[in-house]
Design a protein around this motif. Structure first.
Motif, PDB file in Angstrom:
ATOM      1  N   GLU A  63      -6.783  -7.249  17.137  1.00  0.00           N
ATOM      2  CA  GLU A  63      -6.223  -6.033  17.218  1.00  0.00           C
ATOM      3  C   GLU A  63      -6.430  -5.023  16.144  1.00  0.00           C
ATOM      4  N   MET A  64      -5.974  -5.734  14.923  1.00  0.00           N
ATOM      5  CA  MET A  64      -6.320  -5.249  13.566  1.00  0.00           C
ATOM      6  C   MET A  64      -7.510  -4.914  13.411  1.00  0.00           C
ATOM      7  N   LEU A  65      -8.498  -5.635  13.512  1.00  0.00           N
ATOM      8  CA  LEU A  65      -9.835  -5.434  13.258  1.00  0.00           C
ATOM      9  C   LEU A  65     -10.476  -4.123  14.270  1.00  0.00           C
ATOM     10  N   GLU A  66      -9.889  -4.206  15.334  1.00  0.00           N
ATOM     11  CA  GLU A  66     -10.379  -2.947  16.027  1.00  0.00           C
ATOM     12  C   GLU A  66      -9.768  -1.783  15.720  1.00  0.00           C
ATOM     13  N   LEU A  67      -8.519  -1.774  15.292  1.00  0.00           N
ATOM     14  CA  LEU A  67      -7.702  -0.582  14.741  1.00  0.00           C
ATOM     15  C   LEU A  67      -8.453  -0.085  13.412  1.00  0.00           C
ATOM     16  N   ALA A  68      -8.861  -1.124  12.623  1.00  0.00           N
ATOM     17  CA  ALA A  68      -9.241  -0.941  11.444  1.00  0.00           C
ATOM     18  C   ALA A  68     -10.728  -0.312  11.396  1.00  0.00           C
ATOM     19  N   SER A  69     -11.476  -0.901  12.011  1.00  0.00           N
ATOM     20  CA  SER A  69     -13.008  -0.346  12.131  1.00  0.00           C
ATOM     21  C   SER A  69     -12.883   0.991  12.788  1.00  0.00           C
ATOM     22  N   LEU A  70     -11.979   1.208  13.516  1.00  0.00           N
ATOM     23  CA  LEU A  70     -11.677   2.533  14.450  1.00  0.00           C
ATOM     24  C   LEU A  70     -11.116   3.436  13.597  1.00  0.00           C
ATOM     25  N   GLY A  71     -10.722   3.440  12.316  1.00  0.00           N
ATOM     26  CA  GLY A  71     -10.371   4.471  11.484  1.00  0.00           C
ATOM     27  C   GLY A  71      -8.929   4.253  11.035  1.00  0.00           C
ATOM     28  N   ALA A  72      -8.252   3.050  11.354  1.00  0.00           N
ATOM     29  CA  ALA A  72      -6.944   3.060  10.838  1.00  0.00           C
ATOM     30  C   ALA A  72      -7.224   2.416   9.570  1.00  0.00           C
ATOM     31  N   GLY A  87      -2.211   0.177  20.415  1.00  0.00           N
ATOM     32  CA  GLY A  87      -2.530   1.276  19.337  1.00  0.00           C
ATOM     33  C   GLY A  87      -3.611   2.119  20.074  1.00  0.00           C
ATOM     34  N   ILE A  88      -3.635   3.344  19.644  1.00  0.00           N
ATOM     35  CA  ILE A  88      -4.852   4.459  19.831  1.00  0.00           C
ATOM     36  C   ILE A  88      -5.410   4.757  18.633  1.00  0.00           C
ATOM     37  N   ALA A  89      -6.894   4.641  18.314  1.00  0.00           N
ATOM     38  CA  ALA A  89      -7.519   4.888  17.392  1.00  0.00           C
ATOM     39  C   ALA A  89      -8.607   6.028  17.526  1.00  0.00           C
ATOM     40  N   LEU A  90      -8.969   6.930  16.565  1.00  0.00           N
ATOM     41  CA  LEU A  90      -9.690   7.973  16.571  1.00  0.00           C
ATOM     42  C   LEU A  90     -10.705   7.756  15.735  1.00  0.00           C
ATOM     43  N   ASP A  91     -11.911   8.006  15.835  1.00  0.00           N
ATOM     44  CA  ASP A  91     -13.211   7.912  14.952  1.00  0.00           C
ATOM     45  C   ASP A  91     -14.110   8.969  15.185  1.00  0.00           C
ATOM     46  N   LYS A  92     -13.864  10.245  14.332  1.00  0.00           N
ATOM     47  CA  LYS A  92     -14.942  11.230  14.468  1.00  0.00           C
ATOM     48  C   LYS A  92     -15.990  11.128  13.611  1.00  0.00           C
ATOM     49  N   ASN A  93     -16.310  10.091  12.998  1.00  0.00           N
ATOM     50  CA  ASN A  93     -17.415   9.758  12.242  1.00  0.00           C
ATOM     51  C   ASN A  93     -18.735   9.413  12.781  1.00  0.00           C
ATOM     52  N   THR A 141       0.952  -1.334  -0.020  1.00  0.00           N
ATOM     53  CA  THR A 141      -0.134   0.228  -0.102  1.00  0.00           C
ATOM     54  C   THR A 141       0.928   1.347  -0.088  1.00  0.00           C
ATOM     55  N   ASP A 142       0.218   2.456   0.370  1.00  0.00           N
ATOM     56  CA  ASP A 142       1.181   3.759   0.378  1.00  0.00           C
ATOM     57  C   ASP A 142       1.827   4.007   1.701  1.00  0.00           C
ATOM     58  N   VAL A 143       1.530   3.215   2.866  1.00  0.00           N
ATOM     59  CA  VAL A 143       2.177   3.510   3.999  1.00  0.00           C
ATOM     60  C   VAL A 143       2.932   2.094   4.325  1.00  0.00           C
ATOM     61  N   ASP A 144       3.917   2.228   5.159  1.00  0.00           N
ATOM     62  CA  ASP A 144       4.931   0.988   5.309  1.00  0.00           C
ATOM     63  C   ASP A 144       4.502   0.066   6.360  1.00  0.00           C
ATOM     64  N   GLY A 145       3.391   0.381   6.921  1.00  0.00           N
ATOM     65  CA  GLY A 145       2.662  -0.602   7.883  1.00  0.00           C
ATOM     66  C   GLY A 145       1.573   0.102   8.945  1.00  0.00           C
ATOM     67  N   ILE A 146       1.205  -0.727   9.742  1.00  0.00           N
ATOM     68  CA  ILE A 146       0.420  -0.328  10.835  1.00  0.00           C
ATOM     69  C   ILE A 146       1.033   0.592  11.945  1.00  0.00           C
ATOM     70  N   TYR A 147       0.543   1.653  12.042  1.00  0.00           N
ATOM     71  CA  TYR A 147       1.172   2.486  13.080  1.00  0.00           C
ATOM     72  C   TYR A 147       0.397   2.605  14.458  1.00  0.00           C
ATOM     73  N   THR A 148       1.037   2.750  15.634  1.00  0.00           N
ATOM     74  CA  THR A 148       0.538   2.855  16.903  1.00  0.00           C
ATOM     75  C   THR A 148      -0.604   3.736  16.959  1.00  0.00           C
ATOM     76  N   THR A 149      -0.610   5.023  16.313  1.00  0.00           N
ATOM     77  CA  THR A 149      -1.780   5.720  15.756  1.00  0.00           C
ATOM     78  C   THR A 149      -1.401   6.545  14.548  1.00  0.00           C
ATOM     79  N   ASP A 150      -2.548   7.538  14.169  1.00  0.00           N
ATOM     80  CA  ASP A 150      -2.294   8.196  12.763  1.00  0.00           C
ATOM     81  C   ASP A 150      -1.051   8.995  13.214  1.00  0.00           C
ATOM     82  N   PRO A 151      -0.034   8.909  12.223  1.00  0.00           N
ATOM     83  CA  PRO A 151       1.165   9.916  12.384  1.00  0.00           C
ATOM     84  C   PRO A 151       0.786  11.247  12.040  1.00  0.00           C
TER      85      PRO A 151
END
Ligand code: ASP
Ligand code: MG
Length: 402
Positions: free
Chosen positions: A198-207, A254-260, A172-182
């Motif tokens: 963990e990936m599912l939680e981070l993905a559905s939460l905005g990563a 990781g920490i995810a943020l969902d503003k939607n 993809t265009d990023v080099d991996g999954i980050y602990t939060t949005d850089p």
């Protein structure tokens, strides 16, 4: 080694980038590996084709829409095969049908039912690089179907499962999954290894790096996935894999943020058996995706109900709840909220993770409106304007920058 490599839309966004992909694939094949490549359409192409369809009518027939949008992936698969053959490699491009991908009939959101890998295997055995147009298959009528937005990830994982591949690389265009949005916290670190859950939680939460359905499928089929960048292929990415006891040593991943999200509160609704079933049943009938739900102890036969829905479904929610305006004291809607989530399998075996989260927000003077927890996640709803601040504070509190 047999490896499935999937390249997303930005990685095949123009002819130079397709050449770049051809170089990556060739290098891998030259090292003696068998390679199956799954490609997305060029970035923006699927949206463009959908716009074309909507030019004539707001409700284009779904069968033709599928035939139309599946062409985006065919273009990139053929071009990649041409590029590889121009470099002297033996390669063949296949559509979903030619790759043996059979799906349900639900146009634009079909599910893969079965993959017949014999044709892919035959080509691999003949020493070819097999390139597959992602995102598509055929139904029992022989019509082209597509797998929903982001569906090329699903194609790659399903094929890796069907071929029993050694690994599945998602470029993809990023080099991996980050602990939060850089972009929110520049000190965010790339995660080396993460569990499917963990990936599912981070993905559905905005990563939004991988389509959630494909991570669910990878978990089911036990396919190891490496997310990495097609622009820096030599750099190790993030491995998404089965949970190991070792992973639990890390408290928070990781920490995810969902503003939607939007908050809905129904105050003073009748407190009787079946009231929640009734309200949430009506929301479910309209396919509204209700997330956090809080109901407190009723008093004077009245209860308060608060929950969140995606912002895009707020108007529909208001319509559904119209009849409760008279059946409650009041209904409040708030779309300026944010959901911040702390995710990690380490929570299962460590205490005090939640307390740290609450204290961290308190120290920043951020009021928590709602809380929900699962075995590996703590989510907190706060005022939208503090979303980024909360992410940075929590990132620091769990020492994710270290
Ligand atoms: N091209 C499709 C989409 O944009 C599928 C994919 O890229 O995975 O959703
Ligand atoms: Mg994608």
């Amino acid at each position: 080694m047999l490896v499935v490599q999937k390249f997303g839309g930005t990685s095949v966004g123009d002819l130079d980038r397709i050449q770049n992909v051809a170089n990556i694939v060739k290098k891998y094949a030259d090292e003696g590996n068998q390679v199956v490549v799954v490609v997305s359409a060029m970035a923006g192409e699927t949206n463009k084709l959908l716009d074309f369809a909507n030019h004539f009518t707001k409700t284009p027939p779904q069968r033709e829409v599928d035939l139309l949008v599946s062409s985006g992936e065919r273009v990139t698969s053929a071009l990649l095969s041409i590029a590889l053959q121009a470099m002297g490699k033996d390669a063949i491009a296949l559509t979903g049908r030619q790759a043996g991908i059979k799906t349900t009939s639900d146009h634009t959101k079909a599910r893969i039912m079965d993959i017949d890998p014999s044709k892919m295997k035959k080509h691999l055995d003949e020493g070819k690089i097999v390139i597959i147009a992602g995102f598509q298959g055929i139904n029992e009528n022989g019509d082209v179907t597509t797998l929903g937005r982001g569906g090329s990830d699903l194609t790659a994982v399903a094929i890796a499962g069907a071929l029993n591949a050694d690994k599945c690389e998602i470029y993809t265009d990023v080099d991996g999954i980050y602990t939060t949005d850089p972009r929110i916290e520049p000190k965010a670190k790339k995660i080396d290894m993460i569990s499917y859950d963990e990936m599912l939680e981070l993905a559905s939460l905005g990563a939004k790096v991988m389509q959630s359905r494909s991570v669910e499928l990878a978990k089911k089929l036990n396919v190891d996935i490496e997310v990495k960048s097609s622009f820096k292929p030599e750099i190790k990415g993030t491995l998404i894999t089965k949970e190991t006891p070792d992973m639990e040593k890390v408290l928070v991943s990781g920490i995810a943020l969902d503003k939607n999200q939007a908050r809905v509160s129904i105050f003073g609704v009748e407190d009787r058996p079946g009231i929640s079933a009734e309200i949430f049943g009506k929301l479910a009938d309209k396919n509204i995706n209700v997330d956090m739900i809080v109901q407190n102890v009723g008093k004077d036969n009245k209860a308060n109900l608060t929950f969140t829905v995606p912002q895009t479904e707020l108007e529909l929610t208001k319509e559904v709840l119209k009849e409760y305006e008279n059946k409650s004291e009041s209904i409040e809607y708030d779309d300026s909220i944010a959901k911040v989530s702390v995710v990690g399998v380490g929570m299962k075996s460590h205490s005090g993770v939640a307390a740290t989260a609450f204290k961290t927000l308190a120290d920043e003077n951020i009021n928590i409106l709602m809380i929900s927890t699962s075995e590996i996640k703590i989510s907190m709803v706060i005022d939208e304007k503090y979303g980024e601040l909360a992410v940075r504070a929590l990132h620091k509190a769990y020492q994710l920058d270290k």
